[in-house]
Design a protein around this motif. Sequence first.
Motif, mmCIF file in Angstrom:
data_model
loop_
_atom_site.group_PDB
_atom_site.id
_atom_site.type_symbol
_atom_site.label_atom_id
_atom_site.label_comp_id
_atom_site.label_asym_id
_atom_site.label_seq_id
_atom_site.Cartn_x
_atom_site.Cartn_y
_atom_site.Cartn_z
ATOM 1 N N PHE A 149 0.823 -1.204 0.000
ATOM 2 C CA PHE A 149 0.000 0.000 0.000
ATOM 3 C C PHE A 149 0.862 1.262 0.000
ATOM 4 C CE2 PHE A 149 -2.288 3.338 2.332
ATOM 5 C CZ PHE A 149 -3.393 3.481 1.500
ATOM 6 N N LEU A 150 1.923 1.263 0.811
ATOM 7 C CA LEU A 150 2.778 2.445 0.902
ATOM 8 C C LEU A 150 3.555 2.687 -0.383
ATOM 9 C CD1 LEU A 150 4.155 2.090 4.550
ATOM 10 C CD2 LEU A 150 2.433 3.708 3.708
ATOM 11 N N LEU A 151 3.864 1.614 -1.109
ATOM 12 C CA LEU A 151 4.587 1.790 -2.369
ATOM 13 C C LEU A 151 3.732 2.470 -3.433
ATOM 14 C CD1 LEU A 151 6.663 -1.512 -2.696
ATOM 15 C CD2 LEU A 151 7.531 0.813 -2.447
ATOM 16 N N GLY A 152 2.450 2.558 -3.188
ATOM 17 C CA GLY A 152 1.593 3.303 -4.097
ATOM 18 C C GLY A 152 1.741 4.807 -3.950
ATOM 19 N N HIS A 153 2.468 5.249 -2.919
ATOM 20 C CA HIS A 153 2.713 6.669 -2.700
ATOM 21 C C HIS A 153 4.130 7.016 -3.154
ATOM 22 C CE1 HIS A 153 -0.586 5.654 0.036
ATOM 23 N NE2 HIS A 153 -0.950 6.931 -0.050
ATOM 24 N N LYS A 154 4.267 8.163 -3.746
ATOM 25 C CA LYS A 154 5.534 8.553 -4.367
ATOM 26 C C LYS A 154 6.651 8.704 -3.344
ATOM 27 C CE LYS A 154 7.515 11.977 -7.500
ATOM 28 N NZ LYS A 154 7.258 13.223 -8.273
ATOM 29 N N TRP A 155 6.356 9.294 -2.192
ATOM 30 C CA TRP A 155 7.403 9.546 -1.198
ATOM 31 C C TRP A 155 8.004 8.252 -0.662
ATOM 32 C CZ3 TRP A 155 6.877 7.641 3.728
ATOM 33 C CH2 TRP A 155 5.602 7.217 4.104
ATOM 34 N N PHE A 156 7.142 7.247 -0.462
ATOM 35 C CA PHE A 156 7.651 5.972 0.041
ATOM 36 C C PHE A 156 8.423 5.228 -1.041
ATOM 37 C CE2 PHE A 156 7.411 1.510 1.339
ATOM 38 C CZ PHE A 156 7.764 1.605 2.677
#
Length: 294
Positions: free
Chosen positions: A20-27
């Motif tokens: 799920f977090l890899l779907g966010h650019k910063w992560f």
Amino acid sequence: MLDKEAKPYKVDPFVIMIKFLLGHKWFKELWDVFLLPELDAIFLTSQSMCFPLVSLILFLFGTCTAYWGGLLSSASVRLLSSLWLALKRPSELPKDIKIMSSDVTILTIVLIIISWATCGALAILLTYLYYVIKIVHLQATLTNFKNSQTVNPKHPRRSEKKSNHHKDSTAHPLRLSASDAEDSLRMHSTVINLLTWVVLLSTPSLIYWFKNLRYYFKLNPDPCKPLAFILIPTIAILGNTHNVSIKSSKWLRTASQFPLPLAIGVIAFGSTQLYRVPSCVFISLFLHALCNFM
């Protein structure tokens, strides 16, 4: 230690959170800074939150497959040990616990040469068969010991007391009792289950080598050769390992912390690229073998 982390509620939440977090650019940028490989799975977004349920179902299916495979493996060992008892009466329980002997050392060298000269998957298969024979022999010996204990219960008690006396004495080598043999057998059953998956995942390489045997005797490139070089000595050590030496190891507590991260790594990085799974299995077996020396 080797199988206690095979629980979905311990492994799957970490993998789902990372997806799920890899779907966010910063992560994703932070992930790339540490040079971590990409996950072998679908990234989760707010529009695909039903994926955790699918992932959990697949994880449960894999866990059930491994569980029933373990039961089948244990039943096969008992059946082969019964056949062993029918054909040959085994000796007593091992009196001296030796991690490596001259015969095992020679066999290890021969298997490494086979891996280098032919196919790594073939050497892994032969190593697996050697390990199975060792466990079948231990099962047959333990069964024979229990049968003799039923016939003459006084003699085994004296024998076990003598074994415990030698175990506590530093002037004599460790000896194996019936309870220690049962614990060792359970440990070896877990190792067989893990090693079975390594053999299955290396089978395509073995089939490819066998089909092209008329053209060349040595498989090159061989994807299983590096794994075979390090797996063969590890299995040779584990084949002569008993629970007595594992329990007394100072390294056991440290090694017991690795199965959970390795299980997470298998689910996160080996879902589609299965060639990574044997490496994770080997790390767990290698850490377990180190308990004999630390």
